[in-house]
Structures are given as structure tokens and as C-alpha cells.
Design a protein around this motif. Structure first.
Motif, PDB file in Angstrom:
ATOM      1  N   CYS A  73      -1.742   2.031  10.256  1.00 32.85           N
ATOM      2  CA  CYS A  73      -1.864   3.638   8.948  1.00 32.85           C
ATOM      3  C   CYS A  73      -0.733   3.242   8.288  1.00 32.85           C
ATOM      4  N   VAL A  75       2.187   1.846   8.181  1.00 33.68           N
ATOM      5  CA  VAL A  75       1.861   0.600   6.243  1.00 33.68           C
ATOM      6  C   VAL A  75       1.264   1.046   5.564  1.00 33.68           C
ATOM      7  N   HIS A  76      -0.263   1.350   5.614  1.00 35.85           N
ATOM      8  CA  HIS A  76      -1.171   1.589   4.371  1.00 35.85           C
ATOM      9  C   HIS A  76      -1.125   2.853   3.523  1.00 35.85           C
ATOM     10  N   GLU A  78       1.790   4.210   3.317  1.00 40.66           N
ATOM     11  CA  GLU A  78       3.148   3.996   2.630  1.00 40.66           C
ATOM     12  C   GLU A  78       3.103   3.190   0.684  1.00 40.66           C
ATOM     13  N   SER A  79       2.686   2.244   1.391  1.00 41.14           N
ATOM     14  CA  SER A  79       1.972   1.543   0.192  1.00 41.14           C
ATOM     15  C   SER A  79       1.578   2.286  -0.873  1.00 41.14           C
ATOM     16  N   TYR A  80       0.132   3.232   0.256  1.00 43.39           N
ATOM     17  CA  TYR A  80      -0.279   4.319  -0.858  1.00 43.39           C
ATOM     18  C   TYR A  80       0.560   5.062  -1.580  1.00 43.39           C
ATOM     19  N   LYS A  82       3.104   4.151  -2.786  1.00 45.17           N
ATOM     20  CA  LYS A  82       4.041   3.720  -3.771  1.00 45.17           C
ATOM     21  C   LYS A  82       3.358   4.089  -4.401  1.00 45.17           C
ATOM     22  N   THR A  83       2.354   3.460  -4.577  1.00 44.78           N
ATOM     23  CA  THR A  83       1.064   2.675  -5.160  1.00 44.78           C
ATOM     24  C   THR A  83       1.345   4.330  -6.878  1.00 44.78           C
ATOM     25  N   ILE A  84       1.283   5.197  -5.957  1.00 50.91           N
ATOM     26  CA  ILE A  84       1.464   6.289  -6.524  1.00 50.91           C
ATOM     27  C   ILE A  84       2.991   6.777  -7.501  1.00 50.91           C
ATOM     28  N   LEU A  85       3.751   6.547  -7.107  1.00 49.39           N
ATOM     29  CA  LEU A  85       4.986   6.606  -7.513  1.00 49.39           C
ATOM     30  C   LEU A  85       5.235   5.539  -8.508  1.00 49.39           C
TER      31      LEU A  85
END
Lengths: 120, 166
Positions: A73, A75-76, A78-80, A82-85
Motif C-alpha cells: 500500500c 508503494v501504491h 507513493e506511485s499514485y 507521483k502520478t498526480i504530480l
């Protein structure tokens, strides 16, 4: 206290990939039934409200607690984030202003002139 | 204005038509501009509304199923996914043209109903209530679409986060 609990939970869940089926089942039971704990599915459903600031203080603490010890969760999420940014940056990091094509400018001017004649 | 229209419509001709409509609309309604927002914000809102009208006029495309891009859970309820990600900053990632292109292409691959919400909320900077109002949906529905869009996009970008994209 919170840090200590997270360390204990990390000890329990940290080696998740190598955990045997019995340990995994026990952990899952714990997350489902222990007060103040959420499952990964619940965590995933809370993400949007967490990002929108829509969680209560208690819900936010539970959310962050789960993220503190569950590696998948974490990693999920953090990547979520990063996706927005990255989405935002890809479209907004344009150093050069976009120039409107001349034919578009002409079309607008022509339509405007036509509108004026019509009004008259 | 053209950049906003291009992002939303993904078609150069449609984007130009949209900006033309938006400028005409703005010129015809300039008297209604009350100066409560800046002129830029007012024009931005007009072009977004025009783009949304263009999108509605388009024949509704069969939307690709996003199920394979949604998170999966094992039988015990655990999220199935990596437990580590590459330690690369966003700045470093975005310096690579491959990554920038992948982000843009991935957003373009989203179905219109999700892509529109994502663009309005995350890129154009409207809040969820405003997005819901523009699309004539509830705030709850806007949040659901936004979350699905971000989640699907996250999955498409997973190779980037795992350090698999040069």
C-alpha cells in the motif's frame, strides 16, 4: 507509541513476500477484525478522500498507520501521488507559450467581422 | 486557450474550432464579464466549457474496459503489487523525453469520461465541486471518476516507477 506499533507491525508484515500461508491468513484476519485497522482494499478506497482532505482525524490516522506498515500500500500510494504530480508537470512545464496558428486568428477575426455585419 | 483545448479534445481541428467558438462566445458576452475573476480565468472557463460541449457532441466511443488497470487483491485481501519502487525523483524522471511522452500518451489512452475529470482537476486546477458542476454530475461521481483515472494512469506508469523505462 505510534512509531513502536508501526515497527511491530512492520516486523509482522515486513517480510510479506516470504510469509507462509498461515501467517498471511492470520495477518489478514487481524486487519479485518482488529479495531482501528483496515484492509488493503479499504485503504485503496480511502485514497481519494485522503488526498481531498475528506477524512476525519481518526480515519486519517488509521489510513497513515496502515501505510506505515504495509509495503504494497505504501508503494501504491507513493506511485499514485507521483502520478498526480507527473501528470500536472508534464502539461504545465512548458517554457514556451503556445502560439495560436495564424489561420485560427484569421478565422476568429473573419467570424467577428461577419457577426458585426449581421448585427448591423 | 489552444493548449487547453488540445489537451481536452486530442484533435487539432476540434481544438481550433473550440477556441474559435470560445473566443466568439467571449466577444459576444464580454459585457457579462464582471471582473470578479481575472480575464484569463474567465476565458479559461469559457474554453473548457466549449471543449466539453465538443466532447459531448462527439459520438460516444465504446470505452475500453479499465478492469485490468485497477488494483488487484489476493484471496486474503492483500494488495497485489510491488513492495519497492525505484528511488528516482519526479524531476529526474521528467527530464527523460520517453517518460514525458509516456505520461502524455497514457493520459490520452484514458476514456473521455475519466480523462476529462483528470485534466480538469489535476492539470487545469479546478476543484472537485467545480468539475462536478461543469460535467453536470455529483461531486461523489466526480471523485469516483478521478480516482479511477488516477489509478489507471498509475498502473500505466508503473514501469516508470519500477525503473524499467530508460
Amino acid at each position: 507509541m505510534k512509531t513502536l506499533l508501526i515497527r511491530i507491525f512492520r516486523w509482522m508484515f515486513g517480510d510479506h513476500e516470504r510469509a507462509g500461508p498461515t501467517k498471511r491468513k492470520l495477518e489478514a484476519l487481524f486487519l479485518r477484525h482488529f479495531p482501528g485497522q483496515i484492509t488493503c482494499g479499504e485503504f485503496e478506497r480511502f485514497i481519494i478522500e485522503y488526498c481531498e482532505g475528506g477524512l476525519t482525524e481518526r480515519q486519517r490516522r488509521i489510513f497513515e498507520f496502515h501505510m506505515g506498515f504495509c509495503p504494497m500500500c505504501r508503494v501504491h500510494f507513493e506511485s499514485y501521488r507521483k502520478t498526480i504530480l507527473m501528470g500536472r508537470r508534464v502539461f504545465t512545464d512548458t517554457s514556451e507559450p503556445v502560439q495560436a496558428p495564424q489561420e485560427l486568428i484569421n478565422a476568429v477575426l473573419a467570424a467577428r467581422t461577419g457577426g458585426g455585419k449581421h448585427d448591423a | 486557450m489552444l493548449a487547453v483545448a488540445r489537451r481536452l479534445l486530442r484533435d487539432e481541428e476540434d481544438a481550433r474550432d473550440c477556441v474559435q467558438d470560445a473566443l466568439l462566445h467571449a466577444l459576444q458576452n464580454i459585457a457579462s464579464f464582471e471582473g470578479r475573476a481575472s480575464l484569463k480565468t474567465w476565458l479559461h472557463r469559457i474554453v473548457v466549457n466549449c471543449a466539453l460541449m465538443h466532447l459531448r457532441k462527439r459520438e460516444s466511443q465504446a470505452e475500453q474496459s479499465l478492469d485490468e488497470l485497477m488494483p488487484k487483491f489476493d484471496q486474503d485481501g492483500y494488495l497485489i503489487g510491488p513492495t519497492r519502487m525505484a528511488e528516482t525523483s519526479i524531476d529526474d524522471l521528467l527530464e527523460r523525453s520517453n517518460v514525458r511522452r509516456l505520461v502524455q500518451c497514457s493520459i490520452d489512452r484514458l476514456p473521455d469520461s475519466l480523462r476529462t475529470v483528470l485534466l480538469l482537476r489535476d492539470i487545469e486546477g479546478y476543484d472537485t465541486e467545480e468539475v462536478a458542476e461543469m460535467l453536470d454530475i455529483s461531486a461523489g461521481a466526480a471523485k469516483v471518476r478521478l480516482h479511477r483515472a488516477r489509478t489507471a494512469l498509475r498502473k500505466m506508469l508503473e514501469p516508470v516507477f519500477q525503473g524499467q523505462v530508460p
